[in-house]
Design an enzyme around this catalytic site. Structure first.
Site, short mmCIF file in Angstrom:
data_model
loop_
_atom_site.label_atom_id
_atom_site.label_comp_id
_atom_site.label_asym_id
_atom_site.label_seq_id
_atom_site.Cartn_x
_atom_site.Cartn_y
_atom_site.Cartn_z
N ARG A 1 22.65 45.14 47.30
CA ARG A 1 21.39 44.78 48.00
C ARG A 1 21.40 45.28 49.43
O ARG A 1 20.42 45.86 49.92
CB ARG A 1 21.25 43.27 47.95
CG ARG A 1 20.04 42.69 48.70
CD ARG A 1 20.00 41.19 48.50
NE ARG A 1 18.93 40.53 49.23
CZ ARG A 1 19.03 40.10 50.50
NH1 ARG A 1 20.15 40.32 51.19
NH2 ARG A 1 18.02 39.49 51.09
N ASP B 1 41.18 39.69 43.36
CA ASP B 1 42.64 39.69 43.60
C ASP B 1 42.99 39.73 45.08
O ASP B 1 44.11 39.36 45.46
CB ASP B 1 43.30 40.89 42.91
CG ASP B 1 43.07 40.89 41.43
OD1 ASP B 1 43.31 41.94 40.78
OD2 ASP B 1 42.63 39.85 40.89
N ARG C 1 46.34 39.59 38.94
CA ARG C 1 47.15 40.74 38.54
C ARG C 1 48.51 40.65 39.21
O ARG C 1 49.18 39.62 39.06
CB ARG C 1 46.42 42.04 38.88
CG ARG C 1 46.74 43.18 37.90
CD ARG C 1 46.02 44.46 38.30
NE ARG C 1 44.61 44.43 37.95
CZ ARG C 1 44.14 44.76 36.75
NH1 ARG C 1 44.97 45.11 35.80
NH2 ARG C 1 42.84 44.75 36.51
O1 F6P Z 1 41.41 42.73 38.88
C1 F6P Z 1 40.67 41.57 38.66
C2 F6P Z 1 41.16 40.86 37.41
O2 F6P Z 1 40.40 39.71 37.21
C3 F6P Z 1 42.63 40.51 37.45
O3 F6P Z 1 42.89 39.37 38.26
C4 F6P Z 1 42.89 40.28 35.99
O4 F6P Z 1 44.26 40.36 35.65
C5 F6P Z 1 42.09 41.43 35.36
O5 F6P Z 1 41.02 41.70 36.26
C6 F6P Z 1 41.52 41.14 34.00
O6 F6P Z 1 40.97 42.37 33.52
P1 F6P Z 1 39.81 42.38 32.41
O7 F6P Z 1 38.57 41.81 33.05
O8 F6P Z 1 39.65 43.85 32.09
O9 F6P Z 1 40.29 41.54 31.28
#
Ligand code: F6P
Length: 333
Positions: free
Chosen positions: A32, A138, A182
């Site tokens: 936006r 993250d 992650r």
């Molecule tokens: O990078 C953001 C995130 O939410 C991580 O914390 C998590 O491990 C990953 O994406 C999950 O990936 P997806 O949404 O592809 O399952």
């Protein structure tokens, strides 16, 4: 690829935006701001859908003020996103850069996480003019104090810990709560402190390392002896799983243990005010850098000031966890 502008403007640019990687609350506020600030500066704004895939497949749409009405409070991204592994291939990156040129796009702004900043840099190295905007729950991106979505996810986790404390207390149970991030422990550490967790497992040490299991079990049993009605343990997914921690603790206590894996709940919901503000400021800053002819940079907010970091530095190093906060987490638990 600048164009002679209309009367009164120095230059009018065609600027495109896309969202890439894991979505995060606040991405829409960023889109936006890019659209409305860009238009206020006399530029034309376009979007590519579904991240780098839409750029490779030339799925472009024009964005105007009405396109971004009533989205500032919506989680997710109206442009949708993708994890497009094909973009790791140099020939695909070259094709994408050519597509930008053939579409008459003067600059591309990418809103995404650490991996998306890598892809953005690859585009820049193929001749495109690019600016990155850090967005990931993250909060693992160097060059900004916070990435878009982290504050919203943190508030979600803290609210979930409060709900879990209610039922844990009612049943005198131990709850092991697994959070996303992650390889980063930013959500776990900050939620551990803000949510009043009794112990937090962070990446770097396996959650079920013998010395850590021994410490957690001692805390659980000590709390029980002191008449505490619950124990809350937060586990960063980069340290291990809630299930394995629960099994390890169960072996050393007579109390009931339950788990809760928060998963993608942390990625949804209406963005917090802080994320809306962060996304709006970073989006507008990205437009200004692009309009000034800058490229290969990622915008950030550091110490309350807008910054620009060379992309390789942004994804080349990890945002370090706050050591003082880690000590505080242990002291106040
Ligand atoms: O990078 C953001 C995130 O939410 C991580 O914390 C998590 O491990 C990953 O994406 C999950 O990936 P997806 O949404 O592809 O399952």
């Amino acid at each position: 690829m600048f164009r002679p502008a209309g009367f009164g403007h120095l230059l009018v640019m065609n600027i495109a935006v896309l969202t890439s990687g894991g979505d995060s609350p606040g991405m829409n506020a960023g889109i936006r701001a890019i659209v409305r600030h860009g238009i206020s500066q006399g530029h034309q704004i376009f979007g590519f859908v579904e991240g780098f895939r839409g750029l490779v497949d030339k799925e472009k749409l024009e964005l105007d003020r009405a396109s971004v009405s009533e989205i500032i409070d919506r989680g997710g991204t109206i442009l949708r996103t993708s994890r497009y592994d094909e973009f790791l291939r140099p020939e695909i990156q070259k094709q994408a850069a050519r597509n930008l040129q053939s579409a008459g796009i003067d600059a591309l702004i990418v809103i995404g996480g650490e991996g998306s900043m890598r892809g953005t840099d690859a585009l820049g190295k193929n001749g495109a003019s690019v600016i990155g905007v850090p967005a990931s729950i993250d909060n693992d991106i160097y060059g900004t104090d916070f990435s878009i979505g982290f504050d919203s996810a943190l508030n979600t986790v803290v609210a979930m810990l409060s709900k879990l404390r209610d039922t844990a207390s009612s049943h005198e149970r131990i709850f092991v709560v697994e959070v996303m991030g992650r390889r980063s422990g930013s959500i776990a550490l900050n939620a551990g402190v803000a949510g009043g967790a009794d112990y937090t497992c962070l990446p770097g040490t396996p959650a079920i390392a013998p010395e850590q299991v021994k410490e957690m079990t001692a805390i659980v049993n000590s709390r029980y002896r002191r008449g505490k009605t619950h124990t809350l343990i937060v586990v960063a997914e980069g340290a291990g799983s809630a299930a394995e921690v629960a099994a390890a603790i169960h072996a050393g206590t007579d109390q009931e243990v339950r788990i809760s894996v928060l998963g993608h709940i942390q990625r949804g919901g209406s963005p917090s005010a802080m994320d809306r503000l962060l996304a709006s400021r970073l989006g507008a800053h990205a437009v200004d850098l692009a309009a000034a002819g800058k490229s290969g940079l990622m915008v950030g907010l550091v110490g309350g000031r807008l910054t620009a970091t060379e992309l390789p530095a942004a994804f080349g190093q990890k945002a370090a966890l706050d050591a003082d906060l880690y000590r505080l987490a242990k002291e106040v638990a």
